[in-house]
Motif scaffolding. Structure first.
Motif, PDB file in Angstrom:
ATOM      1  N   UNK A 314       0.839  -1.202   0.000  1.00 54.47           N
ATOM      2  CA  UNK A 314       0.000   0.000   0.000  1.00 54.47           C
ATOM      3  C   UNK A 314       0.872   1.249   0.000  1.00 54.47           C
ATOM      4  N   UNK A 315       0.492   2.229  -0.811  1.00 50.87           N
ATOM      5  CA  UNK A 315       1.248   3.486  -0.915  1.00 50.87           C
ATOM      6  C   UNK A 315       0.274   4.634  -0.697  1.00 50.87           C
ATOM      7  N   UNK A 316       0.569   5.476   0.298  1.00 49.33           N
ATOM      8  CA  UNK A 316      -0.323   6.594   0.622  1.00 49.33           C
ATOM      9  C   UNK A 316       0.512   7.825   0.986  1.00 49.33           C
ATOM     10  N   UNK A 317      -0.108   8.986   0.883  1.00 49.24           N
ATOM     11  CA  UNK A 317       0.426  10.189   1.502  1.00 49.24           C
ATOM     12  C   UNK A 317      -0.365  10.367   2.798  1.00 49.24           C
ATOM     13  N   UNK A 318       0.271  10.223   3.967  1.00 48.36           N
ATOM     14  CA  UNK A 318      -0.481  10.255   5.227  1.00 48.36           C
ATOM     15  C   UNK A 318      -1.301  11.521   5.425  1.00 48.36           C
ATOM     16  N   UNK A 319      -0.830  12.649   4.901  1.00 49.60           N
ATOM     17  CA  UNK A 319      -1.530  13.904   5.116  1.00 49.60           C
ATOM     18  C   UNK A 319      -2.683  14.108   4.129  1.00 49.60           C
ATOM     19  N   UNK A 320      -2.690  13.335   3.058  1.00 50.56           N
ATOM     20  CA  UNK A 320      -3.739  13.469   2.039  1.00 50.56           C
ATOM     21  C   UNK A 320      -4.725  12.308   2.103  1.00 50.56           C
ATOM     22  N   UNK A 321      -4.201  11.105   2.239  1.00 44.98           N
ATOM     23  CA  UNK A 321      -5.017   9.900   2.114  1.00 44.98           C
ATOM     24  C   UNK A 321      -5.364   9.238   3.439  1.00 44.98           C
ATOM     25  N   UNK A 322      -4.694   9.646   4.519  1.00 45.91           N
ATOM     26  CA  UNK A 322      -4.813   8.877   5.749  1.00 45.91           C
ATOM     27  C   UNK A 322      -3.940   7.640   5.684  1.00 45.91           C
ATOM     28  N   UNK A 323      -4.024   6.773   6.685  1.00 47.84           N
ATOM     29  CA  UNK A 323      -3.109   5.630   6.766  1.00 47.84           C
ATOM     30  C   UNK A 323      -3.849   4.291   6.804  1.00 47.84           C
ATOM     31  N   UNK A 324      -5.135   4.284   6.466  1.00 48.46           N
ATOM     32  CA  UNK A 324      -5.935   3.056   6.563  1.00 48.46           C
ATOM     33  C   UNK A 324      -5.338   1.874   5.809  1.00 48.46           C
ATOM     34  N   UNK A 325      -4.912   2.016   4.552  1.00 48.49           N
ATOM     35  CA  UNK A 325      -4.383   0.836   3.850  1.00 48.49           C
ATOM     36  C   UNK A 325      -3.145   0.239   4.531  1.00 48.49           C
ATOM     37  N   UNK A 326      -2.269   1.086   5.045  1.00 48.91           N
ATOM     38  CA  UNK A 326      -1.082   0.566   5.718  1.00 48.91           C
ATOM     39  C   UNK A 326      -1.465  -0.120   7.021  1.00 48.91           C
ATOM     40  N   UNK A 327      -2.382   0.454   7.786  1.00 49.10           N
ATOM     41  CA  UNK A 327      -2.810  -0.179   9.031  1.00 49.10           C
ATOM     42  C   UNK A 327      -3.493  -1.512   8.753  1.00 49.10           C
ATOM     43  N   UNK A 328      -4.286  -1.596   7.693  1.00 46.97           N
ATOM     44  CA  UNK A 328      -4.913  -2.866   7.327  1.00 46.97           C
ATOM     45  C   UNK A 328      -3.845  -3.931   7.095  1.00 46.97           C
ATOM     46  N   UNK A 329      -2.804  -3.566   6.360  1.00 48.30           N
ATOM     47  CA  UNK A 329      -1.717  -4.507   6.066  1.00 48.30           C
ATOM     48  C   UNK A 329      -0.970  -4.868   7.354  1.00 48.30           C
TER      49      UNK A 329
END
Length: 334
Positions: A314-329
């Motif tokens: 999962x690749x996200x920008x924490x300030x734009x997308x939040x961190x849900x995909x990384x936490x799920x993983x």
């Protein structure tokens, strides 16, 4: 190291937003700790909080006068001295992340002793630390690592810790730099620790805990940065992370302040796993936090998709997308 809130944040005469990055980070991540700001003539930065003098802030319950700006070489500017003295006279502790110690300024030392206030040098650590042992300990740990320094490791760690708590998990942000310490209220600035004791400092910051508890450790430097790799390695092997999140920015061609080209994310992921296995054989990468501040929306989407496809993460920008995909993983694999 313990810093008492509320804070009056001193921006001095900061000439732009970046020069006041500590102050902005405090407002972004712990606004409840910020009572107001104090600025000098010519200051361009504005945190969007109340303007207060040291005396006004003390009367309203402020505890610490925090230097929220930077200066060339990390020096304390002579023009600041009068306001620092006024803060001490008002009964406020003074906290600084500068390289020069407040404790090395005789006028401030005398004033602090007279008023019974503390001078807190965040970027220095004088406490006793042991060397790292490498012994396994209970609890879970996540570390943010970077392809470069100043790339978003602190913001990613704060967002991940907050996300874990929101889901009902016990989680603490563990600060390893001066701004992180001000946000958390405690921590150790590992770049101020003698090199032999960096891994021991990381062990002390993320001690044994309940099996379901997460320590989210703020990363520093980069394993391939010529200036800071030593601190990064000590932090990696001392924190013994079960998981790490890689922080990256696609617009940089060279690492900050050196001529070394930016490394490939895959190289940093592989190296982190290889070196991290020395103290935690189960270490794994659970995502990439991409700093997209220099990209258009379309460019950011394309960059995230490309990295996600290439690394199967999962690749996200924490300030734009939040961190849900990384936490799920993270939670699915822990």
């Amino acid at each position: 190291m313990d810093v008492h809130a509320p804070y009056l944040v001193f921006l001095a005469n900061a000439h732009d937003r970046l020069a006041a990055k500590t102050g902005y980070a405090l407002v972004d991540w712990c606004p409840e700790r910020v009572l107001g700001q104090c600025r000098m003539d010519g200051c361009v930065a504005d945190l969007g909080v109340r303007e207060l003098s040291p005396e006004q802030a003390a009367a309203e319950g402020a505890r610490t006068f925090v230097i929220g700006t930077v200066s060339p070489g990390g020096a304390l500017q002579g023009s600041w001295l009068r306001l620092l003295e006024r803060a001490l006279d008002a009964g406020l502790d003074v906290a600084s992340g500068m390289h020069r110690r407040l404790a090395d300024v005789p006028e401030l030392v005398a004033r602090a002793e007279l008023r019974g206030c503390r001078l807190i040098d965040l970027r220095h650590h004088d406490g006793a630390l042991g060397v790292g042992t490498g012994q396994p300990r209970a609890g879970k740990r996540l570390l943010t690592v970077g392809t470069d320094c100043s790339i978003g490791k602190k913001y990613a760690a704060l967002a991940l810790a907050a996300g874990l708590r929101k889901r009902g998990h016990a989680a603490d942000f563990r600060a390893t730099g001066q701004t992180g310490i001000l946000i958390a209220g405690a921590g150790i600035a590992v770049d101020a620790v003698v090199s032999d004791f960096v891994s021991g400092a990381a062990e002390a910051l993320s001690p044994e805990a309940d099996p379901g508890h997460w320590d989210v450790v703020e990363g520093q430097g980069s394993l391939l940065h010529p200036s800071f790799a030593g601190v990064t390695l000590g932090l990696l092997q001392g924190s013994q992370p079960d998981a790490f999140v890689l922080c990256h920015e696609t617009t940089r061609t060279h690492m900050r302040n050196v001529d070394t080209p930016m490394p490939d994310p895959a190289e940093v992921i592989e190296l982190t796993i290889r070196l991290g296995r020395a103290t935690n054989p189960s270490i794994q990468c659970v995502g990439i936090a991409l700093n997209t501040s220099g990209l258009s929306e379309a460019q950011a989407v394309a960059a995230k998709q490309a990295l996600a496809t290439r690394h199967a993460l999962p690749v996200i920008d924490p300030l734009v997308d939040g961190v849900t995909p990384i936490l799920d993983r993270l939670l699915a694999s822990s």
